[in-house]
Every structure is written in structure tokens, then in C-alpha cells.
Design a protein around this motif. Structure first.
Motif, PDB file in Angstrom:
ATOM      1  N   SER B 118     -24.512  89.456  13.411  1.00 15.11           N
ATOM      2  CA  SER B 118     -23.365  89.479  12.696  1.00 15.11           C
ATOM      3  C   SER B 118     -22.129  89.051  13.317  1.00 15.11           C
ATOM      4  O   SER B 118     -22.202  88.846  14.438  1.00 15.11           O
ATOM      5  CB  SER B 118     -23.370  90.607  11.708  1.00 15.11           C
ATOM      6  OG  SER B 118     -22.888  91.953  12.551  1.00 15.11           O
ATOM      7  N   LYS B 119     -20.828  89.373  12.657  1.00 12.67           N
ATOM      8  CA  LYS B 119     -19.716  89.024  13.612  1.00 12.67           C
ATOM      9  C   LYS B 119     -19.479  90.251  14.546  1.00 12.67           C
ATOM     10  O   LYS B 119     -20.169  91.190  14.294  1.00 12.67           O
ATOM     11  CB  LYS B 119     -18.618  88.927  12.620  1.00 12.67           C
ATOM     12  CG  LYS B 119     -18.340  90.168  11.662  1.00 12.67           C
ATOM     13  CD  LYS B 119     -16.947  89.732  10.777  1.00 12.67           C
ATOM     14  CE  LYS B 119     -16.949  90.917   9.862  1.00 12.67           C
ATOM     15  NZ  LYS B 119     -15.743  90.587   8.748  1.00 12.67           N
ATOM     16  N   ALA B 120     -18.749  89.894  15.618  1.00  9.22           N
ATOM     17  CA  ALA B 120     -18.722  90.970  16.553  1.00  9.22           C
ATOM     18  C   ALA B 120     -17.712  91.947  16.422  1.00  9.22           C
ATOM     19  O   ALA B 120     -16.889  91.773  15.215  1.00  9.22           O
ATOM     20  CB  ALA B 120     -18.242  90.167  17.872  1.00  9.22           C
ATOM     21  N   ILE B 121     -17.836  92.944  16.959  1.00  6.89           N
ATOM     22  CA  ILE B 121     -17.197  94.463  16.604  1.00  6.89           C
ATOM     23  C   ILE B 121     -15.494  94.025  16.604  1.00  6.89           C
ATOM     24  O   ILE B 121     -14.728  94.364  16.074  1.00  6.89           O
ATOM     25  CB  ILE B 121     -17.367  95.322  17.600  1.00  6.89           C
ATOM     26  CG1 ILE B 121     -16.528  96.672  17.499  1.00  6.89           C
ATOM     27  CG2 ILE B 121     -17.123  95.011  19.356  1.00  6.89           C
ATOM     28  CD1 ILE B 121     -16.859  97.881  18.359  1.00  6.89           C
ATOM     29  N   HIS B 122     -15.298  92.759  17.473  1.00  9.55           N
ATOM     30  CA  HIS B 122     -13.558  92.432  17.625  1.00  9.55           C
ATOM     31  C   HIS B 122     -13.176  92.013  16.350  1.00  9.55           C
ATOM     32  O   HIS B 122     -11.980  92.197  15.752  1.00  9.55           O
ATOM     33  CB  HIS B 122     -13.518  91.418  18.515  1.00  9.55           C
ATOM     34  CG  HIS B 122     -14.153  91.691  19.873  1.00  9.55           C
ATOM     35  ND1 HIS B 122     -15.691  91.797  20.085  1.00  9.55           N
ATOM     36  CD2 HIS B 122     -13.596  92.229  21.051  1.00  9.55           C
ATOM     37  CE1 HIS B 122     -15.923  92.139  21.415  1.00  9.55           C
ATOM     38  NE2 HIS B 122     -14.550  92.247  21.832  1.00  9.55           N
ATOM     39  N   HIS B 123     -14.167  91.688  15.403  1.00  5.92           N
ATOM     40  CA  HIS B 123     -13.720  91.089  14.113  1.00  5.92           C
ATOM     41  C   HIS B 123     -14.014  92.009  12.845  1.00  5.92           C
ATOM     42  O   HIS B 123     -13.872  91.707  12.014  1.00  5.92           O
ATOM     43  CB  HIS B 123     -14.688  89.792  13.837  1.00  5.92           C
ATOM     44  CG  HIS B 123     -13.948  88.625  14.684  1.00  5.92           C
ATOM     45  ND1 HIS B 123     -14.730  87.793  15.288  1.00  5.92           N
ATOM     46  CD2 HIS B 123     -12.698  88.145  15.017  1.00  5.92           C
ATOM     47  CE1 HIS B 123     -14.225  86.883  15.885  1.00  5.92           C
ATOM     48  NE2 HIS B 123     -12.939  87.012  15.904  1.00  5.92           N
TER      49      HIS B 123
END
Lengths: 354, 356
Positions: B118-123
Motif C-alpha cells: 500500500s502507500k508508504a507511511i510517509h503518505h
């Protein structure tokens, strides 16, 4: 550069445990991996590792290539009943990927462990636990565990590497040791007489936990005329915004930011154009989110360019990078340190204030 | 082969519910010297019958021993234009153990590696960071450049399972995917070997069933039990437990290292009390560590077997297993050996007793 050689070097370097704050533990394995590659190497008090290759010219300018050595990981905060360990997050790990992960507890001797999870048969909601609620199952009795592991022991993800289609690599801590591997191998393979400056490759400490930590001390010591900071950059995946991300397999990224040197950034982009190295420009208005922002302000100020390697699944044990992009990065590093134009433009003039 | 090696080989095989062929093939080969006549039924169950004593005797004991070959997994339900794969689960898997994991996808050209991403934690914003990512927001990345490339390798309806290495660790524990229920399969194989070496005294038909599709609702065992029409059934399973720090003793179900788990009741079966008593008594007599399941949860092939025909007296012997249905299940080899030995002792005991 040979693609397979670079791939194997990336896997070897990334396998080394270098959880943020524990870079000293990586000293010996990295010495072994880099034997014979550089003129000299040194370490410092905060855990930075610096490799030096001279160009052989008198009064040569100095260039710094920085990639951080540390990786995200965990630290033991409590040895619990029943042989479990409580841990804290070192660097920003998404708690949603933690349960059932394979980890290694780096105590007196490395111990395998898995992060405990609740099975669906016994689970009641979809809420994630707080990081402080996670437990490492070591399979050991409490007494044995207490003998082997103290509070403060680092815990890292197990190094298990593999490949997807299109030469994409998967595994832990490509952030940022894959970039370090590209830089080290590129410089080591460049004949000294081709260098336009004396090269300092720094594997800097504590980026993931304390961005003002390691790199500033190391950059101060190297005192370079100009610098390139290489870090991974968020790859474009479903559900992300295009302007915040870079496309994989389309080359490296160069940041344009108020926090880095625009002249050097543009010169680097021009170099890519001239040498046919695929790249894209990204806007990082007031911070690059990398060591570049820090390096730029060390000492009298160091003109710095921020370069990124696209990476998906950042801060997980299955980070993804493209070998094509890694090759582009290695080529850019070589061209950058050999560029007489950039060296000439960046060599500082001595200015007297009085 | 050591028990660990046997379990490692079985767990490493690809076998989600509905695609058990690789596991079945492995088992058929493994038992070929003991039972060359093992057969597949129409469902894909692998059945091996061992006959002991006077085969013409009228009052023979007919016992079905069963363990399921399938594991929880995933099915691809969409090939997206960006090259990633949409999927849904086959069997019960928590979203909290999916994100970030490596999987093996069985496509046209064989097994290939992918990542559930899934998208990274940063997003992610603060709210998104507190909850597990929903299955429909997750996708499998096999590295394909776009949908057209992905379609060369994978089709809608293809299966995937967790890709997670087997290892021994701690004090006599093993970690693997699919311990549920390849451990039961291993215990059946080793019981068959033990009976071959030292046959039981009595007239016994021991029908060993390696069943399919347990994880989606106990379906394979139903056909097998209908065919065999056993007097008694012994189900070899794993059972989900939570014997970890912070869990109240009443919710732990059973303990790793506490011995084989004998169930009295779960969500699909109330077990045959005389058989439960026999199992516990034999455990004591033969020095086999056993514990009673302390929580009404889960269910297994017993749920369908015990209701077959006129009814089947059924007992379940389970290896207490942490983190069931995750890529990292954890169990104790000592508990596994207790399961295998108790199964063997019950088989030896039932053919010489009139009690059951």
C-alpha cells in the motif's frame, strides 16, 4: 559497471545490521565488504564511516558523497514475562506492517524472533496496536532471555532478499544502503586520475532518528567544496500524488529546493542530460526531507545537491528498488565526481571579511 | 527424514484451499512405501487405508484420521492497468498481517514473487496510521510495468499464499506459514510409519484422509467421511492460542509447550466425551503431555465429520499454535510429538476396547 556485481554488493551491504544509533556494530562487516576499495577509511565518534579516494592532484577540491548508513529498526524497552520483548520504534516504521514480521534480536548473539499477532479466531476489531503494545516472540524462557538480552538491545528486520519482474529488488534497508552501495562501487571502480576532486564517500549515522546528528559532524570534518546527498525517494504507487513521488524505472530524481544549492542542482541535471542518464526534477520547497538540508548548512555552508533513488514500500522489510535506476545512480555518481566543469564551478574562493 | 524437515517441506509447499495438488503430490510420494494404494477422491482428498488384523472379521473398527492439506491464501480478482493485482482472501486472514508481506503467486508460468503493498507511511495521515489497511486498498506488486505485462503472467482467479521462511528458533519452537495444518499432515504420515513398523493388535481399518478446503468451511472432509463411514474419527489440527504477555489467562486457550490440546467443545463441535476421556487417560498412562482446550473458539474438520451419516464419534488433537493464519505461525516440536504419539496410542487402544 557490471549489473550483477552491483546487485550482489547491494544485497551484501544491506544485509548488514545498522539500526539507527547502532552504526558502530556495522563497522567490522563493512570493513570486510569494502576491503581494498579505497585509499583510506576512517570512523568518528558519532558512527559515521568515511571512505577517501584521492585524485592525485595538488590543491584539489574536495567533494562529499553522502548516503546514510543507518536503517529503521527497533530497540528493546522491556523483557517481559513468558519470553517476550517489548520494543520501541527507531525511525518511522508503519505499525501496520509489524505483526508477524521476522526479526533478529542483536543481543550477545543474534536471536531469531517474530512479532506477535492475534489470530482472526480470537480477534475482535480492526484497530492496530500501538507500537508499545507489540511483542517480539523469541521462543525462549524468561530466565534464558534475561541472560541474553538487555533493555537497549537493537532489533532489526531479517535480511531476506529477492527479485520481482523487471529486475526489481526486494528486501530490507535499501533505504539507504542501496544508495551507499551504488556510490561506493562507482567510486571504487573509477580510476583515480579521472577524478576531478578528492572524493569523500560518507556513510552517515542516525539519519532515521536524528537528522541533525551524524551527518553534520562528518561533513564538518570532511570540509568539502561541494556535496551530493543521495537518499531514497518515494516511488509513485497507487493512491499517491504525482508531484510527491517519482516514477520507478525512469531514472533518479534531483530535488529543487530552497534548502539546497540551485546552481549545483542545475549543473547536475545538465550533466545527466549530457551523459544520457535518465532523471526527473522534483520540487521540495523548503526541505528535501533528507541529509541534504543539513549538509548545506555545515561550517561555512556546503553547496549541496539532493539526489534520489525511487523506492516503493519505504520503511518496510520489503522495500522495492529498480536495478535500472540503481545503475543510473551509479553512473551519475561517477560522472559527478569526474566532472571538471562542476569541480571548477564549485571550487571556493577564499574571501577575507576584513 | 527428521520431523522438522518433514514439516518444513510440507509447509513450504503451495496449497491454498482449492489448489492443494502440490501438497497432495508431496504426501503421496512420502507415503508411497507405506501405502502405495493411496487414492484421490473426486474432491481431491488423498485417502490411504491401512488394514490390520483379521480382514474378514465382522466386528472391525473403522477409524478415520484426518488433517487438512490446504492453507489460508489469496485469490487475484483484478489485474489493474498499472500492473498491480487486486486480491481477496481465501479463508480468514487478518488485515493486520497482510500489509508489507511477501507472497507467492501461482501464475501460468509457475510461482512468482510479489509483495502485498500500500502507500508508504510517509503518505498516510494520522487517522490512516491507526487502522490496518483494508484488503481492497491493498494490492500485490509483482514488478510488472503495466497491466498488459502483468496479464502475461497472472490471470484473474489465480491463487497466492504467504512466502515466509521456515525456521527453528528459541527453545524447540518452529516458525512457518501453513503450520495449520501441515503439522497435522506430518503427524499422520509419521503415525502411518509407526503403525507399519509395529502394527496394532486388533482388527482395525485406519483410514488416513488428507483433506481439502478446510479453510473455507470444512468442505473436503464431508465427502471423505461420507465415503469412509467411520465408527470413530480423530482430527489432527492446530488450534489458535494466545498465550502471550498481556493476555488474561482465561483468554489464552492453551499454552505452547503444555502438550497436545484435547478439545471438549469448539464453535463447530461438542466432542465425544468417552473419546476425550480415553485421550486424556492414555496421555497420563503413556506419559504424553496433554492439555484441555480452555476456550470455546475456532472449529475444524470435526464439525462436518461428526455429523456424517448416523454420526461419528469424534475427537480432535491439536498442536497449540500462536499467530494462526499469519505468515509466521509458531508451535513447539514437543507438542507436535505429543500429538503424533497420542494419535498413535488412541488407534492402538480403540481396536482392542469394547468401550467405544
Amino acid at each position: 559497471m557490471n549489473k550483477n556485481k552491483l546487485k550482489e554488493f547491494i544485497f551484501s551491504l544491506c544485509s548488514v545490521m545498522s539500526v539507527s544509533g547502532f552504526e558502530k556494530r556495522a563497522e567490522k562487516p563493512i570493513t570486510e565488504l569494502t576491503a581494498g576499495m579505497f585509499d583510506s577509511t576512517l570512523t568518528d565518534a558519532v558512527g559515521n564511516r568515511i571512505f577517501i579516494k584521492k585524485c592525485g592532484k595538488q590543491n584539489a577540491p574536495r567533494v562529499l558523497i553522502d548516503a546514510h548508513l543507518d536503517e529503521i529498526g527497533m530497540i528493546v524497552t522491556e523483557v517481559c514475562k513468558g519470553g517476550f520483548l517489548r520494543i520501541a520504534n527507531l525511525g518511522g516504521i508503519d505499525v501496520s506492517i509489524m505483526q508477524a514480521a521476522d526479526v533478529i534480536v542483536y543481543g550477545e548473539k543474534p536471536l531469531r524472533g517474530v512479532i506477535a499477532s492475534t489470530p482472526p479466531h480470537l480477534k475482535k476489531d480492526d484497530k492496530l496496536p500501538a507500537f508499545s503494545e507489540l511483542l517480539v516472540d523469541t521462543g525462549l524462557s524468561e530466565d534464558t532471555l534475561k541472560e541474553l538480552v538487555d533493555v537497549g538491545t537493537p532489533v532489526g528486520f531479517a535480511p531476506i532478499y529477492g527479485e520481482l519482474l523487471n529486475g526489481r529488488l526486494i528486501g530490507k534497508s535499501f533505504d539507504d544502503k542501496a544508495c551507499a552501495a551504488c556510490a561506493l562501487l562507482a567510486i571504487a571502480e573509477t580510476p583515480g586520475e579521472e577524478l576531478a576532486a578528492d572524493v569523500y564517500v560518507m556513510l552517515s549515522a542516525t539519519e532515521e532518528t536524528n537528522r541533525l546528528g551524524g551527518v553534520a559532524a562528518g561533513a564538518f570534518r570532511c570540509d568539502p567544496d561541494y556535496a551530493m546527498v543521495i537518499d531514497v525517494n518515494l516511488a509513485r504507487v497507487p493512491d499517491t500524488k504525482d508531484y510527491e513521488t517519482v516514477e520507478m524505472d525512469k531514472g533518479i530524481s534531483i530535488s529543487l529546493s530552497a534548502a539546497t544549492d540551485r546552481r549545483l542542482s542545475m549543473a547536475t541535471a545538465e550533466l545527466c542530460r549530457r551523459k544520457d542518464i535518465p532523471f526527473s526534477l522534483i520540487a521540495a520547497p523548503s526541505s528535501t526531507g533528507t541529509n541534504a538540508t543539513t549538509v548545506n548548512l555545515v561550517g561555512l555552508g556546503i553547496p549541496t545537491v539532493d539526489v534520489g533513488l525511487p523506492l516503493a514500500c519505504m520503511h518496510t522489510y520489503n522495500e522495492v528498488i529498480s536495478m535500472t535506476d540503481a545503475m543510473s545512480l551509479a553512473r551519475l555518481v561517477r560522472e559527478f565526481v569526474c566532472s571538471k566543469e562542476i569541480a571548477a564551478e564549485m571550487t571556493r574562493e577564499e574571501v577575507s571579511l576584513i | 527424514m527428521t520431523s522438522e524437515k518433514l514439516i518444513e517441506r510440507l509447509c513450504s509447499a503451495f496449497g491454498p484451499s482449492g489448489r492443494e495438488e502440490a501438497v497432495a503430490g508431496l504426501i503421496k510420494k512420502e507415503i508411497s512405501d507405506i501405502c502405495p494404494n493411496a487414492v484421490y477422491d473426486r474432491m481431491g482428498n488423498l485417502i490411504a487405508v491401512m488394514r490390520f488384523g483379521d480382514t474378514s472379521a465382522e466386528k472391525r473398527k473403522r477409524v478415520m484420521i484426518s488433517a487438512h492439506m490446504d492453507e489460508v491464501g489469496f485469490m487475484i480478482n483484478e489485474i489493474k492497468s498499472n500492473g498491480t493485482l487486486g486480491f481477496d482472501t481465501v479463508g480468514g486472514i487478518n488485515e493486520s498481517v497482510m500489509a508489507g508481506r511477501r507472497v507467492s503467486v501461482l501464475g501460468e508460468g509457475g510461482l512468482m514473487t510479489g509483495i502485498i503493498a500500500s502507500k508508504a507511511i510517509h503518505h498516510k495521515d494520522k487517522k490512516e496510521r491507526e487502522k490496518a489497511v483494508k484488503t481492497e486498498k491493498l494490492y500485490i506488486d509483482i514488478g510488472a510495468a503495466d497491466g498488459d505485462e502483468a496479464k502475461k503472467y497472472v490471470s484473474v482467479g489465480d491463487f497466492a499464499v504467504f512466502d515466509s521462511p521456515f525456521y527453528t528458533f528459541g527453545e524447540g519452537l518452529v516458525k512457518a506459514k501453513a503450520l495449520d495444518d501441515r503439522m497435522g499432515c506430518a503427524a499422520m504420515i509419521q503415525t502411518m510409519r509407526a503403525l507399519k513398523k509395529q502394527p496394532p493388535e486388533g482388527d482395525l481399518d485406519a483410514c488416513f484422509c488428507f483433506t481439502v478446503r478446510e479453510e473455507i468451511g470444512l468442505s473436503g472432509a464431508k465427502a471423505a467421511a461420507y465415503r469412509i463411514k467411520p465408527d470413530i474419527a480423530i482430527v489432527l489440527e492446530t488450534t489458535a492460542i494466545a498465550d502471550i504477555e498481556g493476555v488474561d489467562p482465561s483468554g489464552r486457550v492453551a499454552d505452547v509447550g503444555g502438550g497436545v490440546v484435547v478439545s471438549v467443545m469448539d464453535r463447530s463441535t461438542i466432542y465425544c466425551r468417552p473419546l476425550v476421556d480415553l485421550a486424556l487417560r492414555l496421555g497420563k498412562q503413556k506419559g504424553i503431555k496433554a492439555q484441555v482446550k480452555r476456550y470455546v473458539s475456532g472449529g475444524n474438520d470435526a464439525g462436518t465429520i461428526h455429523k456424517t451419516g448416523e454420526g461419528v464419534k469424534t475427537v480432535a488433537l491439536s498442536v497449540p499454535t500462536r499467530y494462526l493464519h499469519s505468515p509466521a505461525c509458531v508451535a513447539s516440536m514437543e507438542d507436535y510429538h505429543s500429538q503424533q504419539r497420542l494419535c498413535e496410542e488412541i488407534l492402538r487402544a480403540v481396536c482392542s476396547t469394547e468401550e467405544i
